[in-house]
Design an enzyme around this catalytic site. Structure first.
Site, PDB file in Angstrom:
ATOM      1  CG  HIS A  62      -0.449   0.226   2.605  1.00 55.35           C
ATOM      2  ND1 HIS A  62      -0.109   1.313   3.279  1.00 55.35           N
ATOM      3  CD2 HIS A  62       0.003  -0.937   3.338  1.00 55.35           C
ATOM      4  CE1 HIS A  62       0.643   0.988   4.457  1.00 55.35           C
ATOM      5  NE2 HIS A  62       0.500  -0.314   4.467  1.00 55.35           N
ATOM      6  CG  ASP A  94      -2.780   3.845   2.810  1.00 55.50           C
ATOM      7  OD1 ASP A  94      -2.236   2.923   2.244  1.00 55.50           O
ATOM      8  OD2 ASP A  94      -3.640   4.016   3.339  1.00 55.50           O
ATOM      9  CG  ASP A 152       2.788   0.818   7.805  1.00 56.94           C
ATOM     10  OD1 ASP A 152       2.575   0.043   6.817  1.00 56.94           O
ATOM     11  OD2 ASP A 152       2.092   0.947   8.631  1.00 56.94           O
ATOM     12  CD  GLU A 197      -2.845  -1.621   5.603  1.00 51.07           C
ATOM     13  OE1 GLU A 197      -2.828  -2.600   6.421  1.00 51.07           O
ATOM     14  OE2 GLU A 197      -2.458  -0.413   6.205  1.00 51.07           O
ATOM     15  CD  GLU A 198      -1.369   2.375   7.503  1.00 51.28           C
ATOM     16  OE1 GLU A 198      -1.887   2.133   8.427  1.00 51.28           O
ATOM     17  OE2 GLU A 198      -0.273   1.988   7.262  1.00 51.28           O
ATOM     18  CG  ASP A 211      -0.192  -7.422   2.331  1.00 56.44           C
ATOM     19  OD1 ASP A 211       0.596  -6.606   2.010  1.00 56.44           O
ATOM     20  OD2 ASP A 211      -1.377  -7.449   2.827  1.00 56.44           O
ATOM     21  CG  HIS A 225       0.899   3.109  12.620  1.00 55.24           C
ATOM     22  ND1 HIS A 225      -0.635   2.828  12.509  1.00 55.24           N
ATOM     23  CD2 HIS A 225       1.240   2.602  11.267  1.00 55.24           C
ATOM     24  CE1 HIS A 225      -0.919   2.263  11.451  1.00 55.24           C
ATOM     25  NE2 HIS A 225       0.269   2.152  10.749  1.00 55.24           N
TER      26      HIS A 225
HETATM   27 ZN   LIG Z   1       1.085  -1.064   6.508  1.00 58.31          ZN
END
Ligand SMILES: [Zn+2]
Length: 450
Positions: A84, A86, A116, A150-151, A177, A425
Site C-alpha cells: 500500500h 498510503d 510502513d 490500507e491505513e 503482503d 505509526h
Molecule cells: Zn502497512
C-alpha cells in the site's frame, strides 16, 4: 539517480488521508494519484513489460506476463504481491525531522512510510525494473496490487481489487503482503535474529457497548446510572478473558524459537504444548506473547455526556478484539454478551469486522507454495538468518484476499528491533540504508525465481 534517491522521492509524496475527507475529495486524492504517476515515470522498463490498470485513486494493479502463461495457463498459477502507498498522518511537532522530508542521517532515511510501507513497494518496483532492464521474463504471471487506503480499512482499495480479481476468476498460487519482520531482540532471551513469516492472521472486531437513560439535570441523578452499568460491564469483560489456546502455527513458532533460546526458557518454549496451563501461566504477563495465544480485548473508547453537569442520554464504550481462531465474529459477540450478562447493555458491531484467516492446514511449512522461494530469497539477502512460521496479530490488506489463495504470507524482509518498530505509526519513523539494500536483494531474488 539511484535506488535510495528514488525511495526518498517516494517518501516525500504525502500520501496520508486528511481527517474528515470523503472519497471523491480531489485535494485528498491528489497525492495518491501523484504516487501512481511517480511509479510510471520512474520505472520505465517495468512499465514497458507489464500491463497497468488503475482501478481508482486507491488501487493500481499490474500484470507482469509470464513466459508460459499463454501456452499453459494451468501449469503454474500466478503469484501476487500486495503493498500500500498510503501512510498514516504524522504529528509533525513531535518529530525531530520533517516527516515528509526524507532526511538522511546516520545511515537512516527518516520519514512517514519508510517502514510502513514504501520500503517494500519501492523495492518491488526497483527489483522489477532491474530485472526487466536485464531482459528477465518471469516463467509465470506476477501480479502487483497496490492499495491507497490500507491505513483506513482497505474498503476502496484492497477490497475492490480483490473483487476485481474474483470477477475475472484469477486466483494465486501464493500471495505475499507486508507483515512481521526479521525480529531482533523482540522476545527476551532470543538473541539471534529470526525471520517471522506470518502464515495466519488474527481477525478484527470492534464492538459498541451502549447503555441509555433519560437525560436530565445532574443535580437529580437517578439511583441507577448508565455510566455505572457500563462500567460494571467493562469490569466483567476484564475479569473474563478469552481462554488461552496454542494454535499449531504458534506452537511451531515456540518450538523454533526455543531452539534459539537457551536454558529454562528454551525448554519451556519447546514444550509449550506439553506444559499447557503451566506454560500459559508463565507467559501471562507478557502482552506480546499473550496476543499470540488468545483473542484479546482492548478497551479503546469511552463516551458520556458533553458537559460536566449534564446526565448523558447514552453511555458508550468501544472495545477492540483481535480474534484468534476458532473465534469468529459471531462467536466472540456471544462470548462478550455472556460475560456482561446484563440486558441493559446493548452490544453492536462498530465498523468493519473480519474473521480470522487461519493457516491452510493442507500444507506443512516447506510444502507451502512460496515457502521455498521465500527461504531462498532470505538466504540471499540475510545469510544464516533462521526463518519460522508466525502469526500476524495486526491486520493487513491480505485479509481481503483470503478467497483468492490457499497460501498467503505476511512478511517484511527488514531486521527490526523494538525501537525501530516504535516508529511505525509513531514518531521519527526511519529505515536503515542497510535494511533497504538487503530488502532490495530479497525482492530481486524472489521475483527472479518466479
Ligand atoms: Zn502497512
Amino acid at each position: 539517480m539511484d535506488f535510495i534517491e528514488r525511495f526518498r522521492e517516494a517518501v516525500k509524496i504525502p500520501t496520508w488521508w486528511p481527517a474528515g475527507a470523503q472519497p471523491g475529495d480531489a485535494a485528498a486524492e491528489a497525492p495518491l494519484l501523484r504516487f501512481q504517476e511517480f511509479l510510471v515515470a520512474r520505472y520505465p522498463a517495468f512499465h514497458q513489460a507489464a500491463e497497468r490498470r488503475v482501478l481508482s485513486p486507491y488501487s493500481v494493479v499490474y500484470r507482469w506476463p509470464g513466459a508460459d502463461s499463454s501456452a499453459a495457463p494451468n501449469k503454474s498459477g500466478p503469484v501476487l504481491f500486495l503493498a500500500h502507498y498510503d501512510v498514516v498522518p504524522a504529528e509533525t511537532e513531535k518529530w525531530t525531522v520533517d516527516p515528509f522530508g526524507a532526511e538522511v542521517k546516520d545511515g537512516f532515511i527518516y520519514g512517514r512510510g519508510t517502514l510502513d510501507m514504501k520500503d517494500t513497494l519501492i523495492s518491488l518496483m526497483e527489483a522489477a525494473e532491474q530485472l526487466c532492464a536485464g531482459g528477465f521474463k518471469p516463467r509465470r504471471d506476477i501480479w502487483f496490487a497496490f492499495g491507497g487506503d490500507e491505513e483506513r480499512s482497505g474498503s476502496l482499495g484492497a477490497m475492490e481489487t480483490a473483487k476485481w480479481f474474483a470477477n475475472l476468476k484469477i486466483g494465486f498460487d501464493w500471495i505475499l503482503d507486508e507483515g512481521t519482520p526479521i525480529g531482533e531482540n523482540q522476545i527476551k532471551g532470543i538473541d539471534s535474529p529470526l525471520a517471522l513469516v506470518s502464515i495466519e492472521e488474527k481477525g478484527f472486531l470492534s464492538l459498541d457497548l451502549t447503555v441509555t437513560q433519560k437525560p436530565g439535570h445532574a443535580s437529580r441523578p437517578p439511583k441507577v446510572q448508565a455510566v455505572a452499568v457500563l462500567a460494571r460491564a467493562l469490569c466483567r469483560i476484564a475479569k473474563k478473558p478469552f481462554p488461552f489456546k496454542l494454535v499449531p502455527t504458534v506452537e511451531h513458532f515456540f518450538r523454533q524459537a526455543g531452539k534459539l533460546s537457551g536454558g529454562v526458557q528454551g525448554l519451556v518454549m519447546r514444550h509449550a504444548r506439553l506444559l499447557g496451563p503451566l506454560f500459559f501461566r508463565a507467559v501471562a504477563s507478557n502482552p506480546t506473547i499473550v496476543s499470540m495465544l488468545r483473542t484479546t480485548v482492548a478497551m479503546t473508547q469511552l463516551e458520556g455526556s458533553a458537559a460536566d453537569n449534564v446526565m448523558p442520554s447514552e453511555a458508550r464504550a468501544v472495545i477492540n478484539l483481535r480474534l484468534l481462531q476458532p473465534w469468529t465474529i459471531e462467536r466472540a459477540i456471544a462470548f462478550i454478551k455472556k460475560a456482561i450478562n446484563d440486558e441493559r447493555v446493548t452490544v453492536s458491531i462498530h465498523g468493519l469486522g473480519a474473521d480470522p484467516a487461519p493457516a491452510n492446514p493442507a500444507y506443512r511449512d516447506s510444502e507451502r507454495p512460496g515457502w521455498k522461494e521465500l527461504a531462498a530469497a532470505l538466504e540471499t539477502a540475510w545469510p544464516g538468518v533462521a526463518m519460522t512460521m508466525f502469526i500476524m496479530v495486526a491486520t493487513t490488506d491480505s485479509r481481503h484476499y483470503k478467497e483468492l489463495s490457499g497460501s498467503i504470507f505476511r512478511f517484511s524482509p527488514y531486521k527490526l528491533n523494538p525501537a525501530d518498530m516504535s516508529g511505525i505509526h509513531g514518531h521519527d519513523e526511519r529505515i536503515s540504508e542497510e535494511n533497504l539494500r538487503r530488502g532490495l536483494q530479497f525482492y530481486t531474488k524472489l521475483l527472479g525465481s518466479i
